[in-house]
Design an enzyme around this catalytic site. Structure first.
Site, PDB file in Angstrom:
ATOM      1  N   ASP A  82       0.837  -1.205   0.000  1.00  0.00           N
ATOM      2  CA  ASP A  82       0.000   0.000   0.000  1.00  0.00           C
ATOM      3  C   ASP A  82       0.873   1.257   0.000  1.00  0.00           C
ATOM      4  O   ASP A  82       0.358   2.375  -0.073  1.00  0.00           O
ATOM      5  CB  ASP A  82      -1.011  -0.013   1.171  1.00  0.00           C
ATOM      6  CG  ASP A  82      -0.347  -0.026   2.534  1.00  0.00           C
ATOM      7  OD1 ASP A  82       0.888  -0.161   2.608  1.00  0.00           O
ATOM      8  OD2 ASP A  82      -1.079   0.112   3.536  1.00  0.00           O
ATOM      9  N   SER A  83       2.198   1.074   0.022  1.00  0.00           N
ATOM     10  CA  SER A  83       3.112   2.199  -0.233  1.00  0.00           C
ATOM     11  C   SER A  83       2.815   2.822  -1.595  1.00  0.00           C
ATOM     12  O   SER A  83       3.219   3.953  -1.862  1.00  0.00           O
ATOM     13  CB  SER A  83       4.572   1.730  -0.173  1.00  0.00           C
ATOM     14  OG  SER A  83       4.769   0.598  -1.001  1.00  0.00           O
TER      15      SER A  83
ATOM     16  N   GLU B 144       9.507  -4.327  10.278  1.00  0.00           N
ATOM     17  CA  GLU B 144       9.934  -3.017   9.743  1.00  0.00           C
ATOM     18  C   GLU B 144      10.462  -2.109  10.851  1.00  0.00           C
ATOM     19  O   GLU B 144       9.861  -1.984  11.928  1.00  0.00           O
ATOM     20  CB  GLU B 144       8.748  -2.335   9.046  1.00  0.00           C
ATOM     21  CG  GLU B 144       9.127  -0.952   8.508  1.00  0.00           C
ATOM     22  CD  GLU B 144       8.154  -0.362   7.496  1.00  0.00           C
ATOM     23  OE1 GLU B 144       7.167  -1.026   7.123  1.00  0.00           O
ATOM     24  OE2 GLU B 144       8.408   0.790   7.077  1.00  0.00           O
TER      25      GLU B 144
ATOM     26  N   GLU C  78      -1.131  -5.344   8.423  1.00  0.00           N
ATOM     27  CA  GLU C  78      -0.278  -4.792   9.479  1.00  0.00           C
ATOM     28  C   GLU C  78      -0.862  -5.289  10.789  1.00  0.00           C
ATOM     29  O   GLU C  78      -1.922  -4.837  11.219  1.00  0.00           O
ATOM     30  CB  GLU C  78      -0.240  -3.269   9.370  1.00  0.00           C
ATOM     31  CG  GLU C  78       0.487  -2.836   8.117  1.00  0.00           C
ATOM     32  CD  GLU C  78       0.730  -1.340   8.024  1.00  0.00           C
ATOM     33  OE1 GLU C  78       0.525  -0.620   9.020  1.00  0.00           O
ATOM     34  OE2 GLU C  78       1.122  -0.896   6.935  1.00  0.00           O
TER      35      GLU C  78
ATOM     36  N   ASP D 135      -1.235  -6.049  -0.328  1.00  0.00           N
ATOM     37  CA  ASP D 135      -1.539  -5.454   0.979  1.00  0.00           C
ATOM     38  C   ASP D 135      -3.028  -5.200   1.128  1.00  0.00           C
ATOM     39  O   ASP D 135      -3.680  -4.739   0.179  1.00  0.00           O
ATOM     40  CB  ASP D 135      -0.842  -4.079   1.081  1.00  0.00           C
ATOM     41  CG  ASP D 135       0.339  -4.089   2.017  1.00  0.00           C
ATOM     42  OD1 ASP D 135       0.466  -5.015   2.845  1.00  0.00           O
ATOM     43  OD2 ASP D 135       1.155  -3.146   1.914  1.00  0.00           O
TER      44      ASP D 135
ATOM     45  N   LYS E 223      -1.389  -9.310   2.797  1.00  0.00           N
ATOM     46  CA  LYS E 223      -0.608  -8.900   3.978  1.00  0.00           C
ATOM     47  C   LYS E 223      -1.445  -7.930   4.804  1.00  0.00           C
ATOM     48  O   LYS E 223      -2.131  -7.082   4.225  1.00  0.00           O
ATOM     49  CB  LYS E 223       0.710  -8.233   3.567  1.00  0.00           C
ATOM     50  CG  LYS E 223       1.463  -7.603   4.751  1.00  0.00           C
ATOM     51  CD  LYS E 223       2.908  -7.289   4.431  1.00  0.00           C
ATOM     52  CE  LYS E 223       3.149  -5.964   3.764  1.00  0.00           C
ATOM     53  NZ  LYS E 223       2.704  -4.784   4.532  1.00  0.00           N
TER      54      LYS E 223
HETATM   55  O1  KIV Z   1       3.539  -1.092   1.620  1.00  0.00           O
HETATM   56  C1  KIV Z   1       4.690  -1.559   1.488  1.00  0.00           C
HETATM   57  O2  KIV Z   1       5.382  -1.336   0.480  1.00  0.00           O
HETATM   58  C2  KIV Z   1       5.208  -2.383   2.567  1.00  0.00           C
HETATM   59  C3  KIV Z   1       6.651  -2.741   2.521  1.00  0.00           C
HETATM   60  C4  KIV Z   1       7.457  -1.549   2.778  1.00  0.00           C
HETATM   61  C5  KIV Z   1       6.979  -3.840   3.443  1.00  0.00           C
HETATM   62  O3  KIV Z   1       4.493  -2.738   3.453  1.00  0.00           O
END
Ligand code: KIV
Length: 276
Positions: A49-50, A187, A120, A88, A118
């Site tokens: 989600d970056s 992280e 958090e 994510d 994924k």
């Molecule tokens: O959103 C993302 O890119 C991430 C990575 C930095 C692990 O969660």
């Protein structure tokens, strides 16, 4: 490509068996073209989600939606053949309860074709992980610095600097592991904490800013490629695409303004009767 030469896509078994084996190589990907370039080199491609910050220019990942994750997840799946693709779950799509988490994860998997999601994972999320895994969804956890929680943390801050933060990070990792996560992103923590987390869980840990004591590493690809002006301490830039792209655009602008582009080589010619 014929059926015989088609590459086998990695499975959750390949990933979870990598504990203390060869380090897992992981990067983020958000579009088909970049995913195709990274695919041969990576065990896991994460549609992180970056992308909210990297692709959409948001100030944090909090504004990312299910629709954004699904759109980019589909693109990455189209560009890849062998990497294990994880998407994510965005902020607000899994925290309420296990049913919400399962329904949104199932939608992501059905619409993108990805292999896993994924989340958090604060300690509370163990319930969600167990529920999803029991119903056929492989889940990767994410502990330590959790970017979706920056509004309670007061910014992007490394974790484990106090005893309370240290034990919370371990509790989060152990809870995710016991709930059935197949891997955990760790992280923004110091090496000793990364080592303790890695030793406390059965599944592989994947570090970002968490030392080389983890079972694998992940970076945001745009950081690795030098496409951003600010680079976190834990990134080693292996290219300087910001300069390469800036130079290419400047040359293009100069040539367009000087009317030297397009030149003969880039111009269609009329076919003469004798040519045909
Ligand atoms: O959103 C993302 O890119 C991430 C990575 C930095 C692990 O969660």
């Amino acid at each position: 490509m014929s059926a015989q030469t088609q590459l086998r896509r990695k499975t959750v078994k390949d990933i979870s068996q990598a504990k203390r084996g060869d380090p897992l190589v992981c990067l983020t990907a958000y579009d088909a073209q970049m995913a195709a370039l990274l695919d041969p080199h990576c065990d896991i491609l994460l549609v992180g989600d970056s992308l909210g910050m990297v692709v959409h220019g948001l100030p944090s990942t909090v504004g990312v939606t299910m629709e954004m994750m699904i759109l980019h997840g589909k693109a990455v799946m189209r560009g890849t053949q062998q990497a294990f693709v994880v998407v994510d779950m965005p902020f607000g799509s899994y925290e309420t309860n296990s049913d919400q988490a399962f329904l949104n994860a199932a939608r992501i998997m059905q619409e993108t074709g990805c292999q896993a999601v994924k989340i958090e994972s604060g300690v509370y999320a163990a319930q969600q992980i167990e529920h999803m895994v029991a119903r056929g969804i492989p889940v990767m956890g994410h502990v330590g610095l959790r970017p979706q929680a920056i509004n309670v943390d007061g910014g992007f801050r490394a974790k484990g600097r106090t005893e309370e933060e240290w034990s919370r990070a371990i509790d989060e990792a152990v809870a995710a592991d016991q709930a059935g996560a197949f891997a955990i992103v760790v992280e923004g923590v110091a090496p000793d904490l990364a080592n303790e987390i890695t030793e406390s869980v059965r599944c592989p840990t994947i570090g970002i800013g968490a030392s080389n004591g983890c079972d694998g590493q992940i970076l945001v690809t745009n950081d690795l490629l030098g496409m951003t002006s600010w680079v976190p301490k834990f990134v080693k830039k292996n290219a300087d695409l910001m300069t390469v792209i800036g130079d290419a655009a400047a040359t293009y602008a100069e040539e367009v303004r000087a009317r030297t582009f397009p030149g003969d080589a880039q111009t269609y010619k009329l076919r003469k009767a004798a040519d045909s």
